[in-house]
Design a protein around this motif. Structure first.
Motif, PDB file in Angstrom:
ATOM      1  N   PHE A 293      -2.635  10.031  -6.995  1.00  0.00           N
ATOM      2  CA  PHE A 293      -2.710   8.593  -6.724  1.00  0.00           C
ATOM      3  C   PHE A 293      -3.521   8.310  -5.462  1.00  0.00           C
ATOM      4  O   PHE A 293      -4.218   7.310  -5.379  1.00  0.00           O
ATOM      5  N   GLU A 294      -3.416   9.206  -4.480  1.00  0.00           N
ATOM      6  CA  GLU A 294      -4.209   9.010  -3.265  1.00  0.00           C
ATOM      7  C   GLU A 294      -5.702   9.118  -3.587  1.00  0.00           C
ATOM      8  O   GLU A 294      -6.530   8.402  -3.029  1.00  0.00           O
ATOM      9  N   GLN A 295      -6.008  10.018  -4.511  1.00  0.00           N
ATOM     10  CA  GLN A 295      -7.398  10.169  -4.943  1.00  0.00           C
ATOM     11  C   GLN A 295      -7.877   8.898  -5.659  1.00  0.00           C
ATOM     12  O   GLN A 295      -8.969   8.408  -5.416  1.00  0.00           O
ATOM     13  N   LEU A 296      -7.010   8.390  -6.564  1.00  0.00           N
ATOM     14  CA  LEU A 296      -7.374   7.216  -7.347  1.00  0.00           C
ATOM     15  C   LEU A 296      -7.418   5.944  -6.506  1.00  0.00           C
ATOM     16  O   LEU A 296      -8.123   4.994  -6.834  1.00  0.00           O
ATOM     17  N   GLU A 297      -6.642   5.945  -5.413  1.00  0.00           N
ATOM     18  CA  GLU A 297      -6.627   4.791  -4.512  1.00  0.00           C
ATOM     19  C   GLU A 297      -8.042   4.532  -4.000  1.00  0.00           C
ATOM     20  O   GLU A 297      -8.536   3.409  -3.990  1.00  0.00           O
ATOM     21  N   GLN A 298      -8.706   5.625  -3.596  1.00  0.00           N
ATOM     22  CA  GLN A 298     -10.071   5.532  -3.088  1.00  0.00           C
ATOM     23  C   GLN A 298     -10.999   4.899  -4.127  1.00  0.00           C
ATOM     24  O   GLN A 298     -11.734   3.962  -3.851  1.00  0.00           O
ATOM     25  N   GLN A 299     -10.888   5.431  -5.345  1.00  0.00           N
ATOM     26  CA  GLN A 299     -11.738   4.954  -6.438  1.00  0.00           C
ATOM     27  C   GLN A 299     -11.487   3.476  -6.722  1.00  0.00           C
ATOM     28  O   GLN A 299     -12.415   2.684  -6.890  1.00  0.00           O
ATOM     29  N   TYR A 300     -10.205   3.099  -6.743  1.00  0.00           N
ATOM     30  CA  TYR A 300      -9.827   1.718  -7.047  1.00  0.00           C
ATOM     31  C   TYR A 300     -10.365   0.768  -5.990  1.00  0.00           C
ATOM     32  O   TYR A 300     -10.909  -0.299  -6.305  1.00  0.00           O
ATOM     33  N   GLU A 301     -10.227   1.176  -4.727  1.00  0.00           N
ATOM     34  CA  GLU A 301     -10.678   0.297  -3.649  1.00  0.00           C
ATOM     35  C   GLU A 301     -12.207   0.159  -3.640  1.00  0.00           C
ATOM     36  O   GLU A 301     -12.731  -0.875  -3.244  1.00  0.00           O
TER      37      GLU A 301
ATOM     38  N   THR B 132       5.015  -9.780 -10.096  1.00  0.00           N
ATOM     39  CA  THR B 132       3.905  -9.371  -9.250  1.00  0.00           C
ATOM     40  C   THR B 132       2.984 -10.564  -8.976  1.00  0.00           C
ATOM     41  O   THR B 132       2.767 -11.409  -9.844  1.00  0.00           O
ATOM     42  N   ASP B 133       2.456 -10.604  -7.743  1.00  0.00           N
ATOM     43  CA  ASP B 133       1.586 -11.717  -7.361  1.00  0.00           C
ATOM     44  C   ASP B 133       0.273 -11.670  -8.122  1.00  0.00           C
ATOM     45  O   ASP B 133      -0.361 -12.682  -8.347  1.00  0.00           O
ATOM     46  N   ASP B 134      -0.136 -10.457  -8.461  1.00  0.00           N
ATOM     47  CA  ASP B 134      -1.451 -10.321  -9.046  1.00  0.00           C
ATOM     48  C   ASP B 134      -1.440  -9.404 -10.256  1.00  0.00           C
ATOM     49  O   ASP B 134      -1.690  -8.208 -10.160  1.00  0.00           O
ATOM     50  N   ALA B 135      -1.105  -9.985 -11.392  1.00  0.00           N
ATOM     51  CA  ALA B 135      -0.969  -9.201 -12.614  1.00  0.00           C
ATOM     52  C   ALA B 135      -2.285  -8.530 -13.000  1.00  0.00           C
ATOM     53  O   ALA B 135      -2.289  -7.409 -13.516  1.00  0.00           O
ATOM     54  N   ASP B 136      -3.408  -9.178 -12.698  1.00  0.00           N
ATOM     55  CA  ASP B 136      -4.706  -8.611 -13.062  1.00  0.00           C
ATOM     56  C   ASP B 136      -4.992  -7.337 -12.284  1.00  0.00           C
ATOM     57  O   ASP B 136      -5.452  -6.343 -12.852  1.00  0.00           O
ATOM     58  N   LEU B 137      -4.718  -7.382 -10.979  1.00  0.00           N
ATOM     59  CA  LEU B 137      -4.939  -6.200 -10.156  1.00  0.00           C
ATOM     60  C   LEU B 137      -4.023  -5.062 -10.597  1.00  0.00           C
ATOM     61  O   LEU B 137      -4.415  -3.901 -10.613  1.00  0.00           O
ATOM     62  N   ALA B 138      -2.773  -5.417 -10.939  1.00  0.00           N
ATOM     63  CA  ALA B 138      -1.822  -4.405 -11.392  1.00  0.00           C
ATOM     64  C   ALA B 138      -2.313  -3.769 -12.694  1.00  0.00           C
ATOM     65  O   ALA B 138      -2.290  -2.544 -12.853  1.00  0.00           O
ATOM     66  N   GLN B 139      -2.779  -4.617 -13.612  1.00  0.00           N
ATOM     67  CA  GLN B 139      -3.269  -4.105 -14.895  1.00  0.00           C
ATOM     68  C   GLN B 139      -4.499  -3.222 -14.680  1.00  0.00           C
ATOM     69  O   GLN B 139      -4.669  -2.201 -15.348  1.00  0.00           O
ATOM     70  N   ALA B 140      -5.346  -3.609 -13.698  1.00  0.00           N
ATOM     71  CA  ALA B 140      -6.540  -2.820 -13.411  1.00  0.00           C
ATOM     72  C   ALA B 140      -6.153  -1.416 -12.943  1.00  0.00           C
ATOM     73  O   ALA B 140      -6.834  -0.435 -13.257  1.00  0.00           O
ATOM     74  N   TRP B 141      -5.052  -1.301 -12.185  1.00  0.00           N
ATOM     75  CA  TRP B 141      -4.587   0.014 -11.742  1.00  0.00           C
ATOM     76  C   TRP B 141      -4.134   0.850 -12.943  1.00  0.00           C
ATOM     77  O   TRP B 141      -4.472   2.023 -13.079  1.00  0.00           O
ATOM     78  N   ILE B 142      -3.376   0.193 -13.849  1.00  0.00           N
ATOM     79  CA  ILE B 142      -2.887   0.892 -15.040  1.00  0.00           C
ATOM     80  C   ILE B 142      -4.071   1.338 -15.904  1.00  0.00           C
ATOM     81  O   ILE B 142      -4.098   2.471 -16.404  1.00  0.00           O
ATOM     82  N   ASP B 143      -5.076   0.443 -16.037  1.00  0.00           N
ATOM     83  CA  ASP B 143      -6.270   0.792 -16.816  1.00  0.00           C
ATOM     84  C   ASP B 143      -6.988   1.985 -16.217  1.00  0.00           C
ATOM     85  O   ASP B 143      -7.495   2.854 -16.938  1.00  0.00           O
TER      86      ASP B 143
END
Lengths: 248, 261
Positions: A38-46, A216-227
């Motif tokens: 997840f730490e690796q993916l955090e970088q990619q997501y940001e 969640t305040d931001d369902a789109d951002l959450a879904q983007a993480w799941i995607d």
């Protein structure tokens, strides 16, 4: 100065109150065994979502469910087993259906050089062996119990830890002769521990589901993480770390 | 003690004072509102709870004994002797008071663990400390010792040396003075210090879980059991929390009325 004093006392409070825009923060609660990936993916997501700050919180899955139930503000929850995900769903705290994104199996972790000479799962029942496992409440503990039951063995651990990373830490430190952890933990620990695979592990597959948290305040951002977790790049990160593909 | 006339206190002082009391009382009272009273009896008398409570009391008693054995001489030395570096020694002894217990646990592991500084040699003699009840006692002693030393040293300084000087001038040997004059004079301070150490041991968590691990009957004391249950059985965790509060109140109540704390 005397008049300033009350002001000085109150000032830090307003600073904590925070006026920052919460919508730009994605809070992800994840099982301890997901730390490295997840730490690796955090970088990619940001990188893909400029202006969004991902905050990761790792603990035993059962701890995380309890925290969310107590009102912790999480946008996404990734569990190391279905049981704890079900708890979240049953409490009406999941927004939508969970998606499985990885699987994991158990392995025996021993300190480098395997000082106690562990070879098989049955060796873990040896009386002179200092075995550490997860408590039955956490996914790695219930998986260990299932494996033991299936093999007709009874473990007598010297400690039952609250998360898989605690078990790994005790093996790494050489305090324990052996511990039952996930394949990914051993892989992630590099040469600090050795892994001993055992055939019985295949009988217990740990499923990793993820879901957006209700409210969640931001369902789109959450879904983007799941995607991202389910995407080809995301899956590659999990494969590299030793996870198996989702079974469902 | 003679009663002196009170100088009036500024009224506004009572408002924050009251808030301070509420800040402590409210969370403890709120805990009681979370209790599932119907199952309370069976929850606090379950095998796991009884085993953890028994272990907590036994290990806390042992660590209090160790605190007395080593803390009384230490406090006496700190209060009554003068040598270079005395204040440095005092600071070091107080360290566990300000150190996060988990750091204490890691430090104990580095000392008494299998790969530890002393543990390595103890292991050679077949003496293993990590993951045993002895580890629990060591963790508790580490965090509790300063409580006893601080209370006792304070009591010794307040009592002063005049009776000891008289006893010595009448020909009493130093050991006799210590045994017949010094210690009896500070007995209330000693008692409150011991009770504080016991109470602190009873609540020890961080150093224990880091250094001793968590296993029912051996190292899983009541705070560790509460930590374990809090996610799976909140009712049981709350019930046992209240049990720990009651034990703590009883323990503190033992010395508080004498005003020795």
């Amino acid at each position: 100065m005397k008049r300033l004093l009350p002001l000085l006392l109150v000032l830090p409070l307003t600073a904590c109150g925070g006026t920052e825009d919460d919508s730009s923060t994605l809070t992800v609660f994840a099982a301890a065994s997901l730390t490295k990936t997840f730490e690796q993916l955090e970088q990619q997501y940001e990188d893909e979502h400029p202006g969004v700050d991902v905050k990761l919180s790792f603990a035993g899955s059962s701890d995380l469910v309890a925290q969310i139930a107590d009102g912790a503000e999480a946008d996404v929850f990734a569990s190391a087993d279905d049981k704890n995900m079900d708890k979240l769903v049953d409490a009406d705290l999941a927004a939508g259906d969970p998606s499985e994104f990885a699987t994991n199996t158990l392995i025996i972790a021993v300190p480098p050089g395997n000082p106690a000479g562990v070879k098989t799962l049955a060796d873990l029942t040896r009386a002179d062996l200092q075995l550490v496992v997860c408590a039955p409440e956490v996914p790695c503990g219930s998986a260990a119990a299932t494996v033991a039951e299936g093999a007709g063995l009874e473990f007598a651990p010297v400690s039952e830890e609250q998360s898989v990373t605690d078990v790994l830490a005790k093996v790494e430190a050489g305090e324990a002769d052996a511990g039952l952890v996930y394949v990914t933990d051993v892989k992630g620990a590099g040469d600090k521990v050795e892994g001993i695979a055992f055939p019985e592990a295949a009988t217990v597959l740990n499923h990793y589901p993820v879901v957006a948290v209700e409210g969640t305040d931001d369902a789109d951002l959450a879904q983007a993480w799941i995607d991202l977790l389910l995407s080809t790049e995301g899956q590659q990160v999990f494969t590299d770390a030793g996870f198996g593909p989702p079974a469902a | 003690m003679s009663r002196t006339r009170h100088v009036g206190l500024p009224r506004w002082l009572f408002a924050p004072a009251l808030l301070a009391v509420a800040f402590v009382v409210l969370p403890v009272a709120s805990l009681a509102t979370r209790i599932n009273w119907a199952d309370f009896g069976s929850l606090v008398t379950s095998d796991a709870a009884m085993s953890a409570l028994g272990l907590s009391i036994r290990t806390s008693a042992a660590s209090t004994a160790l605190c007395l054995l080593f803390g009384v001489p230490l406090a006496t030395v700190l209060a009554r002797s003068e040598f270079r570096g005395l204040s440095a020694v005092r600071s070091v002894v107080l360290l566990p008071l300000v150190l996060p217990p988990v750091v204490g646990g890691i430090a104990l592991l580095a000392t008494f663990g299998r790969q530890g500084l002393l543990g390595e040699h103890l292991e050679a003699f077949g003496l293993r400390i990590a993951f045993t009840s002895i580890a629990v006692v060591l963790a508790q002693t580490f965090v509790s010792l300063p409580f006893l030393v601080v209370s006792l040293e304070g009591a010794l300084r307040t009592a002063g040396e005049k009776y000891e000087v008289v006893a010595a001038s009448l020909g009493a040997a130093p050991t006799t003075v210590l045994r017949r004059v010094t210690l009896p004079l500070v007995l209330p301070g000693l008692a409150s210090g011991a009770v504080l150490a016991f109470a602190r041991s009873l609540g020890e968590f961080g150093a224990t879980i880091t250094f001793a691990g968590s296993l029912e009957g051996t190292t899983r004391t009541l705070p560790l059991l509460i930590y374990n249950l809090r996610v799976t059985d909140a009712d049981a965790a709350v019930a046992m929390s209240l049990l720990l509060v009651v034990v703590a109140v009883v323990v503190i109540g033992l010395v508080r009325p004498r005003g020795a704390l």
